[in-house]
Design an enzyme around this catalytic site. Sequence first.
Site, mmCIF file in Angstrom:
data_model
loop_
_atom_site.group_PDB
_atom_site.id
_atom_site.type_symbol
_atom_site.label_atom_id
_atom_site.label_comp_id
_atom_site.label_asym_id
_atom_site.label_seq_id
_atom_site.Cartn_x
_atom_site.Cartn_y
_atom_site.Cartn_z
ATOM 1 N N HIS A 108 0.818 -1.228 0.000
ATOM 2 C CA HIS A 108 0.000 0.000 0.000
ATOM 3 C C HIS A 108 0.842 1.265 0.000
ATOM 4 C CE1 HIS A 108 0.197 1.099 4.340
ATOM 5 N NE2 HIS A 108 0.126 -0.194 4.594
ATOM 6 N N ASP A 120 6.358 0.629 6.380
ATOM 7 C CA ASP A 120 4.897 0.470 6.323
ATOM 8 C C ASP A 120 4.314 1.581 5.453
ATOM 9 O OD1 ASP A 120 2.268 -0.211 6.712
ATOM 10 O OD2 ASP A 120 2.163 0.538 8.753
ATOM 11 N N GLU A 154 -4.743 2.392 2.835
ATOM 12 C CA GLU A 154 -4.886 1.230 3.720
ATOM 13 C C GLU A 154 -5.054 1.694 5.156
ATOM 14 O OE1 GLU A 154 -3.859 -1.898 6.538
ATOM 15 O OE2 GLU A 154 -2.690 -0.078 6.240
ATOM 16 N N GLU A 155 -4.343 2.770 5.509
ATOM 17 C CA GLU A 155 -4.208 3.142 6.923
ATOM 18 C C GLU A 155 -5.470 3.737 7.554
ATOM 19 O OE1 GLU A 155 -1.921 2.165 8.726
ATOM 20 O OE2 GLU A 155 -0.104 1.897 7.539
#
Lengths: 291, 291
Positions: A108, A120, A154-155
């Site tokens: 992502h 991330d 995504e987050e």
Amino acid sequence: MAYGEAVRYRGAGPKAAADLGAVAALVRTVGSADFRLPHTGFSTPAGIPAGAVTAEDASLIADLASQGKVRMHLTLTPQQLPDATSHNVIADLKGSEHPEQVVIVSGHLDSWDLGTGAIDDGAGVVVAMEAAEILQKLHLHPRRTLRVIAWMDEESGGAGSQQYTKDYSTEFAHYAAAIESDAGAAHPLGYSVKMSPHAAELLRPALGILQSFGGNALMPSSYPPGADISAMSEAGVPALGILQDGRHYFDYHHSAADTLDKVVPAELRENAAAMAVMGYALASMKDPLPR
Amino acid sequence: MAYGEAVRYRGAGPKAAADLGAVAALVRTVGSADFRLPHTGFSTPAGIPAGAVTAEDASLIADLASQGKVRMHLTLTPQQLPDATSHNVIADLKGSEHPEQVVIVSGHLDSWDLGTGAIDDGAGVVVAMEAAEILQKLHLHPRRTLRVIAWMDEESGGAGSQQYTKDYSTEFAHYAAAIESDAGAAHPLGYSVKMSPHAAELLRPALGILQSFGGNALMPSSYPPGADISAMSEAGVPALGILQDGRHYFDYHHSAADTLDKVVPAELRENAAAMAVMGYALASMKDPLPR
């Protein structure tokens, strides 16, 4: 697994506190390091100020609270900006025989803005791109379509994968498999998979190729091994997530320290190899994985 | 040992840079952790702004500099306040036979103000106090005087130990030994000592008592094992420093993360035992250590 347990307090705590009349909510940093570094992340909108405090401050506050009433003054600087249009980024290496049978390799694109999101999930995006790059460099033309996706959002709720599902869910019946890498850039131990045991067994030859660097573990999972591929996993698409060595992932994840210096090039290369080998195997095997 | 090598750049770098015409000087954090945490400490006054940047920022700046000219805007908030009077804190357990033969057990009271100075050097002060406390609780009355000292101003130049030397150096000839604990609160491996090899051998029976928890190492040192006891060490007083497991000391030391949660109670107790056993042995043995 401890992250999942701990993050429930960050996610649901502020709303639960507000429902009980709290004027603000603080949670102990969910990260695993103790370097005055608060860990951020999604929480359910609660209508009250909510934040994370460092491990050090959480211990201090707990100790003070055990001695009597504690008064705190909060200065919280985060702000939620209005929604803006953004995009999933998608590229296809079209299949030579069954272009409709899609194998997704993905990570992502968005990240929390304290750091730069290198682990991330910059690493996941790079590894997915590398899988296609490697196939091209080796002049490999798999039967099925290898689709690289850099998911957006995504987050903070998954708007990107939700939109993708809205646009393409009628095609999920033909999808062969979906892989996401969203657990960092550290050494890959193998794959976490949500699929039938019979399908999982068919991954063994591909995993065997990753054995040279210890990347051949096969871990069945009862939940989709990647947030952005969860809708298609629930629709029956065999789903895979690279299983990175997670010992230090939550030391840095969602914090100001998630920066490129945390990525070990040799380990990133192992992840690219893991994604390329598995993506190629899934896109090239004679029959698609059984559902 | 790497700390000593690295800290030369923090200590001498700004002045060296200023002498070459620099308008400001930055050093990569000397700490061993990479959590966006700059490490502070003494540097020679240079007349130019000087600071430390995190490991992450140092890597980034180095990378940018390798690509061309880098422009930086510095906002440095530290300030140097005027000198104020402060004190060494001293307490004696007077010796029953030779009160003039002093055995010092010590740590330092000041710390850098980013954290609370729990491991540098709250732990050292507590351990020195505990040594005297343990002797009193056990109704032990050593031949020589056990002197607990909480030194002031170890960090920014050593004014406390310098004043002590000025006031008492004529008595150093009678001192039996000096111990300082200034390397954290972690498990003690034994003692670092600056004394004659013959004197060091006489410590073996006391060290043997610490063997139950692996605290019996004896490491000869060519420099005084404690900044505050260096003047008396150079005057010939046998000098000892507790040799803590230092693997994580410089992760936290001189940073905002040097707080009480880093102290493991069981390890602090081992340090108190190490200081009490050695302090008692030095103060009770029939003849003082040879010089």
